[in-house]
Design an enzyme around this catalytic site. Structure first.
Site, short mmCIF file in Angstrom:
data_model
loop_
_atom_site.label_atom_id
_atom_site.label_comp_id
_atom_site.label_asym_id
_atom_site.label_seq_id
_atom_site.Cartn_x
_atom_site.Cartn_y
_atom_site.Cartn_z
CE LYS A 98 -38.51 -55.07 22.43
NZ LYS A 98 -37.75 -54.26 23.45
CE1 TYR A 183 -43.40 -53.47 23.11
CE2 TYR A 183 -41.30 -52.32 22.88
CZ TYR A 183 -42.11 -53.20 23.57
OH TYR A 183 -41.64 -53.83 24.69
P1 NDP Z 1 -31.40 -55.94 31.98
O1 NDP Z 1 -30.07 -55.36 31.67
O2 NDP Z 1 -32.16 -55.35 33.09
O3 NDP Z 1 -31.26 -57.52 32.27
C1 NDP Z 1 -30.56 -58.38 31.42
C2 NDP Z 1 -30.03 -59.54 32.24
O4 NDP Z 1 -29.34 -60.42 31.36
C3 NDP Z 1 -28.99 -59.16 33.30
O5 NDP Z 1 -29.54 -58.77 34.52
C4 NDP Z 1 -28.20 -60.46 33.43
O6 NDP Z 1 -28.92 -61.33 34.30
C5 NDP Z 1 -28.28 -61.08 32.05
N1 NDP Z 1 -27.03 -60.93 31.27
C6 NDP Z 1 -26.30 -61.95 30.79
N2 NDP Z 1 -25.23 -61.51 30.11
C7 NDP Z 1 -25.28 -60.17 30.17
C8 NDP Z 1 -24.42 -59.15 29.66
N3 NDP Z 1 -23.36 -59.42 28.92
N4 NDP Z 1 -24.75 -57.86 29.92
C9 NDP Z 1 -25.85 -57.56 30.64
N5 NDP Z 1 -26.70 -58.49 31.14
C10 NDP Z 1 -26.42 -59.79 30.90
O7 NDP Z 1 -32.25 -55.91 30.64
P2 NDP Z 1 -33.83 -55.95 30.49
O8 NDP Z 1 -34.41 -56.87 31.45
O9 NDP Z 1 -34.35 -54.56 30.44
O10 NDP Z 1 -33.99 -56.53 28.98
C11 NDP Z 1 -33.77 -57.89 28.70
C12 NDP Z 1 -34.47 -58.25 27.37
O11 NDP Z 1 -35.85 -58.02 27.51
C13 NDP Z 1 -34.03 -57.42 26.17
O12 NDP Z 1 -34.01 -58.24 25.03
C14 NDP Z 1 -35.11 -56.36 26.03
O13 NDP Z 1 -35.27 -55.88 24.72
C15 NDP Z 1 -36.32 -57.13 26.49
N6 NDP Z 1 -37.34 -56.24 27.08
C16 NDP Z 1 -38.64 -56.40 26.68
C17 NDP Z 1 -39.63 -55.63 27.23
C18 NDP Z 1 -41.05 -55.89 26.88
O14 NDP Z 1 -41.90 -55.10 27.28
N7 NDP Z 1 -41.37 -56.96 26.17
C19 NDP Z 1 -39.34 -54.57 28.18
C20 NDP Z 1 -37.95 -54.53 28.59
C21 NDP Z 1 -37.00 -55.33 28.03
P3 NDP Z 1 -28.18 -62.19 35.44
O15 NDP Z 1 -27.48 -61.18 36.30
O16 NDP Z 1 -29.29 -62.89 36.12
O17 NDP Z 1 -27.23 -63.09 34.72
#
Ligand code: NDP
Length: 364
Positions: A98, A183
């Site tokens: 989400k 949420y």
């Molecule tokens: P992060 O920024 O921690 O991680 C996102 C990852 O996406 C990065 O580490 C990278 O992985 C990859 N990525 C690819 N392109 C990009 C870019 N242009 N900029 C930044 N990152 C990029 O985010 P979160 O893990 O916090 O969130 C990811 C998703 O999960 C979102 O959609 C968020 O809303 C959702 N979420 C849901 C939660 C829930 O409880 N259901 C809680 C937290 C987040 P790599 O380095 O491996 O390529």
């Protein structure tokens, strides 16, 4: 079923990958990351073979990998649509974090492209698989304390470092509303089963805080449902963590605090006891929410049934978010079309296990 985790950021590393250890029907078989070295380190930690580490360019080659049944997309929000469509074209089912997308149009495209490819799409709304929320839905629908009149929720935090993608509108789609407000937009809808017909909204965007150059900080809104239930919520990015949900009915109020966290969800019930008010607290057995939702998706894929939270559930949330943004920009009330059927965007309800870890209050 084999799962490819797409994007190795905070959520993947701290919740989803550890969650596989508690899952019964899924295992991580592939990783997709823009950082090769990180991918290799995480692959060796979780026993994923080196040949199953992909990047964003060779992602489409997943189509030749029979060890992957579905992808779990955990990327910044604006990338969800592209990676969903590419996965479906590669013949994979899709579990997507989400908010599903950054616009109604993208969300609708995700649904239509998965349908065209004959692949299932589920949005990772973990609360709809959580026993505390499932119990709250039951209490509302069975009118345990009478007809619900009013629902209120807050979901806010103050921990994003300045400059994170969540503050860039093109990547996030918006601020606190689509990230944490979603949420309880979703909760108001699944508690009642209804769809809102009137929406109002207001937002703040502090000029002196660099986090809010492009996105809103606090968003507040009201939803009015056809049965007369009224709901208000506030999401925020600048106040101390606070995540609660409270449901008001004639004979009691009940709710969850915390309501949207990963752990320790606790139900409170306040009602009259003679001349005083009594307060009851219920705790629920802990279960990794990500393990539960991944297992659910694999079971529904196997059974050929829709997930409880299919793409249509995410599309409808985006329609409501759009209405809130319009109401906040223009002032006044935005009307949405009336929907008479309950739970019109959801798949069949989750079957509760009859005892133990996924089901029932563990005590009061
Ligand atoms: P992060 O920024 O921690 O991680 C996102 C990852 O996406 C990065 O580490 C990278 O992985 C990859 N990525 C690819 N392109 C990009 C870019 N242009 N900029 C930044 N990152 C990029 O985010 P979160 O893990 O916090 O969130 C990811 C998703 O999960 C979102 O959609 C968020 O809303 C959702 N979420 C849901 C939660 C829930 O409880 N259901 C809680 C937290 C987040 P790599 O380095 O491996 O390529």
């Amino acid at each position: 079923m084999g799962v490819a985790v797409v994007g190795l950021g905070n959520l993947s590393l701290t919740q989803i990958l550890p969650g596989f250890g508690e899952a019964k029907h899924v295992k991580v078989t592939a990783l997709v990351s823009g950082e090769r070295e990180k991918g290799q380190a995480i692959a060796s930690q979780y026993g994923v073979p080196e040949k199953n580490i992909y990047d964003y360019k060779n992602y489409d080659q997943l189509k030749d990998n029979p060890e992957v049944d579905f992808v779990y997309i955990v990327l910044p929000n604006s990338l969800h649509a592209e990676y969903t469509v590419r996965a479906a074209k590669a013949g994979k089912h899709v579990l997507c974090e989400k908010p599903m997308a950054t616009s109604v149009k993208d969300a609708e495209t995700m649904v239509s492209e998965c349908q065209r490819a004959g692949k299932k799409l589920m949005i990772a709304y973990r609360m709809l698989y959580n026993s505390a929320h499932i119990e709250a839905i039951r209490m509302v629908r069975e009118k345990q304390f009478g007809e619900v009149r009013f629902i209120n929720a807050v979901n806010g935090q103050n921990d994003a470092p300045s400059g994170q993608w969540r503050q860039i509108k093109a990547l996030a789609g918006g601020g606190s509303l689509p990230d944490v407000g979603i949420y309880f937009v979703n909760a108001f809808r699944y508690l009642t089963g209804e769809e809102p017909i009137e929406v109002t909204g207001q937002m703040t965007q502090p000029k002196n805080d660099p986090r809010f150059r492009e996105i809103e900080d606090v968003s507040t809104f009201t939803l009015r449902f056809p049965s007369g239930v009224f709901a208000t919520g506030s999401a925020g990015y600048s106040y101390h963590e606070n995540r609660h949900l409270r449901i008001m009915a004639p004979d009691a109020w009940f709710g969850l605090d915390p309501a949207f966290s990963y752990d320790n969800l606790t139900m409170q019930i306040g009602r009259k006891a003679g001349k005083a008010n009594s307060m009851e607290e219920r705790r629920f057995s802990p279960k990794n929410q990500f393990a539960v939702e991944m297992d659910h998706f694999s079971e529904r894929i196997r059974a050929g049934k829709e997930a409880r939270t299919p793409g249509s559930e995410g599309v409808q949330d985006h329609r409501v978010l759009d209405a809130i943004y319009h109401a906040a920009a223009a002032g006044g009330v935005v009307k949405l079309p009336a929907v008479s059927q309950l739970d019109s965007t959801r798949g069949p309800a989750v079957e509760e296990e009859k005892s133990g870890s996924n089901g029932f209050p563990s005590g009061t």
